[in-house]
Scaffold this motif. Structure first.
Motif, PDB file in Angstrom:
ATOM      1  N   THR A 163       0.829  -1.226   0.127  1.00 48.81           N
ATOM      2  CA  THR A 163      -0.209   0.060   0.043  1.00 48.81           C
ATOM      3  C   THR A 163       1.018   1.004   0.102  1.00 48.81           C
ATOM      4  O   THR A 163       0.552   2.181  -0.901  1.00 48.81           O
ATOM      5  N   LEU A 166       0.821   3.983  -2.827  1.00 43.76           N
ATOM      6  CA  LEU A 166       0.443   5.281  -2.761  1.00 43.76           C
ATOM      7  C   LEU A 166       1.434   6.372  -3.164  1.00 43.76           C
ATOM      8  O   LEU A 166       1.263   7.449  -3.681  1.00 43.76           O
ATOM      9  N   LEU A 210       0.481  10.348  -4.318  1.00 48.34           N
ATOM     10  CA  LEU A 210      -0.323  10.377  -3.150  1.00 48.34           C
ATOM     11  C   LEU A 210       0.777  10.536  -1.901  1.00 48.34           C
ATOM     12  O   LEU A 210       0.826   9.623  -1.113  1.00 48.34           O
ATOM     13  N   ARG A 211       1.839  11.561  -2.022  1.00 46.26           N
ATOM     14  CA  ARG A 211       2.932  11.510  -1.133  1.00 46.26           C
ATOM     15  C   ARG A 211       2.744  11.527   0.394  1.00 46.26           C
ATOM     16  O   ARG A 211       3.220  10.705   1.217  1.00 46.26           O
ATOM     17  N   ARG A 212       1.982  12.487   1.050  1.00 50.66           N
ATOM     18  CA  ARG A 212       1.352  12.359   2.237  1.00 50.66           C
ATOM     19  C   ARG A 212       0.951  10.936   2.779  1.00 50.66           C
ATOM     20  O   ARG A 212       1.429  10.696   3.943  1.00 50.66           O
ATOM     21  N   SER A 213      -0.071  10.564   2.163  1.00 52.33           N
ATOM     22  CA  SER A 213      -0.961   9.530   2.502  1.00 52.33           C
ATOM     23  C   SER A 213       0.457   8.290   2.603  1.00 52.33           C
ATOM     24  O   SER A 213       0.639   7.514   3.432  1.00 52.33           O
ATOM     25  N   SER A 214       1.303   8.243   1.686  1.00 53.10           N
ATOM     26  CA  SER A 214       2.232   7.155   1.499  1.00 53.10           C
ATOM     27  C   SER A 214       3.323   7.416   2.911  1.00 53.10           C
ATOM     28  O   SER A 214       3.566   6.430   3.607  1.00 53.10           O
ATOM     29  N   THR A 223       2.585   8.634   5.714  1.00 53.21           N
ATOM     30  CA  THR A 223       1.778   8.464   6.921  1.00 53.21           C
ATOM     31  C   THR A 223       1.628   6.783   7.061  1.00 53.21           C
ATOM     32  O   THR A 223       1.851   6.212   8.051  1.00 53.21           O
ATOM     33  N   ALA A 224       1.522   6.387   5.808  1.00 52.73           N
ATOM     34  CA  ALA A 224       1.215   4.833   5.937  1.00 52.73           C
ATOM     35  C   ALA A 224       2.572   4.133   6.147  1.00 52.73           C
ATOM     36  O   ALA A 224       2.610   2.891   7.091  1.00 52.73           O
TER      37      ALA A 224
END
Lengths: 335, 118
Positions: free
Chosen positions: A123, A127, A132-136, A138-139
């Motif tokens: 995931t 991401l 989707l840098r910020r999501s990646s 955080t993940a």
């Protein structure tokens, strides 16, 4: 070598390595030509001037050094994330299968956690690659923390690499840049090569295509595996940039920690525990996963990064001044 | 970048190389001659300047020689370097001209080494 020359050489040692490789002899010539007859020590003014010159040259290098490190982290971000998919991700999948078999299908909350552990790093990569840098990021931190808390000891050993991946994803241009630097086909070739070698290795240490371990053949399998990893590393990573060298050094640290743990536990030369020895006996798929993800992969990576680091250093030695900097300085060539 | 005034050592190094390609020690001696022995470059300053000038494309390596088992690298002015030096000469000429015209017009008597000129 005169005493004066030796002292000047010591002073010149504070200059950047590539600058020294190109200019040291030339600067020594100038310094000695300007020395008084019988002079044994560098004058205080010459020494101060050399220090000042070295500082100016180091300061001018900062932008390119920053770029090298950010490129190195970009390479780390892609390789470390992929390794987290192939190592602990695969182990989690094995544990998931084991749990389903042992509980014969009845619901257990550990399924959820293992499922999360399987999907976490794919995931993160997905991401990051769709932008989707910020999501990646955080993940990645969530996945790294989950790995550090650890669902199983085998997965916990990878915590260091998970944290490195999260750091690299946070403070670099990201996996897309890393893949661009390495070349997509090379990344794929390397991963396929390592997976294929892992399969051959597992076959080599198994008596009967992965049913029971046949550790009598293990030394031969280890040797073949080590040589194969070295070869795949050499062929796939025919680059010799400063960024690649730094990336492999960064990656080698947590991977070395994993290999040392395996060594300490004796997992390198005894039949695998954990997934390999289940209550339902050795299951071929679980046995395969355990030997590959728990043992073979870290060793392959360890060897691979050492080779890349060596290549990168040798490459930089051959192109001392500007070959590893992508912009800025024109090549230093006569005429 | 090109608008910024050249520092004196840089100006003198480019001036030295405008005559002919020279090696490090040759540049140091020539700069002393040009500046009437006033500017003595040392190796640290010289090579920091050469490193920067080469990065900016104002000079390049002309040839290498081995003299007494030691490497000598000759540097030469590039077209870009010649242009930069010419622009600097023009700027200094303009400033010097303005200063000298105003001094003459002011009628203030100048003392010092150059004072005798007017």
């Amino acid at each position: 070598m005169s005493a004066l020359e030796a002292r000047y050489r010591r002073l010149l040692a504070i200059y950047p390595r590539d600058h020294r490789a190109v200019h040291e002899e030339e600067m020594l010539g100038v310094l000695l030509a300007g020395a008084k007859p019988g002079q044994r020590r560098p004058g205080i003014r010459d020494a101060a001037d050399l220090l000042r010159g070295a500082m100016l040259i180091w300061l001018r290098r900062i932008p390119s050094m920053r770029r090298d490190w950010s490129d190195a982290l970009a390479i780390v971000s892609v390789l470390a994330s992929v390794l987290m998919c192939m190592g602990p991700g695969l182990l989690a999948a094995g544990f998931l299968v084991l749990n389903v078999i042992e509980h014969s299908g009845s619901w257990n909350s550990v399924y959820v956690w293992l499922g999360v552990a399987v999907l976490a790093w794919p995931t993160v990569l997905l991401l990051a690659l769709v932008g989707l840098r910020r999501s990646s990021v955080t993940a990645a931190w969530a996945a790294a923390l989950l790995g550090a808390l650890g669902l199983a000891q085998e997965m916990q050993e990878w915590a260091g690499l998970g944290l490195l991946a999260a750091v690299a994803l946070t403070w670099s241009p990201g996996p897309a840049r890393g893949i661009a630097l390495l070349g997509r086909s090379r990344v794929i070739a390397y991963l396929v090569g390592v997976a294929a070698l892992g399969a051959v290795f597992v076959y080599g240490v198994s008596d009967d295509v992965g049913l029971r371990p046949g550790w009598a053949t293990a030394p031969v399998a280890w040797l073949a595996f080590a040589l194969g990893s070295a070869l795949v590393g050499r062929v796939a990573f025919r680059f010799n940039t400063a960024a690649a060298g730094r990336a492999s050094l960064l990656l080698a640290l947590p991977v070395t920690a994993i290999v040392l743990t395996l060594f300490q536990n004796g997992d390198l030369w005894s039949p695998p525990q954990g997934l390999g020895e289940t209550s339902i006996g050795a299951h071929s798929l679980l046995y395969w996963i355990n030997t590959f993800a728990h043992t073979a992969l870290p060793v392959a990576m360890f060897l691979g990064f050492l080779i890349i680091y060596r290549l990168a250093r040798r490459g930089r030695g051959a192109v001392p001044d500007v070959g590893d900097r992508s912009e800025g300085t024109p090549p230093l060539a006569p005429g | 970048m090109t608008d910024r005034a050249l520092q004196e050592p840089t100006f003198l190094i480019l001036t030295a190389l405008a005559a002919e390609p020279q090696h490090g020690y040759g540049i140091i001696s020539d700069v002393e001659r040009i500046s009437n022995e006033r500017v003595h470059l040392r190796a640290g300053t010289l090579y920091a300047a050469l490193d920067r000038l080469r990065e900016e494309g104002l000079i390049e390596v002309h040839r290498e020689e081995i003299v007494d088992a030691r490497l000598r690298r000759y540097y030469k002015l590039t077209n870009k370097g010649a242009g930069r030096l010419a622009a600097e000469v023009e700027r200094l000429r303009r400033h010097a001209g303005a200063a000298s015209r105003r001094l003459r017009a002011s009628g203030i008597r100048a003392f010092g080494p150059a004072g005798g000129a007017w």
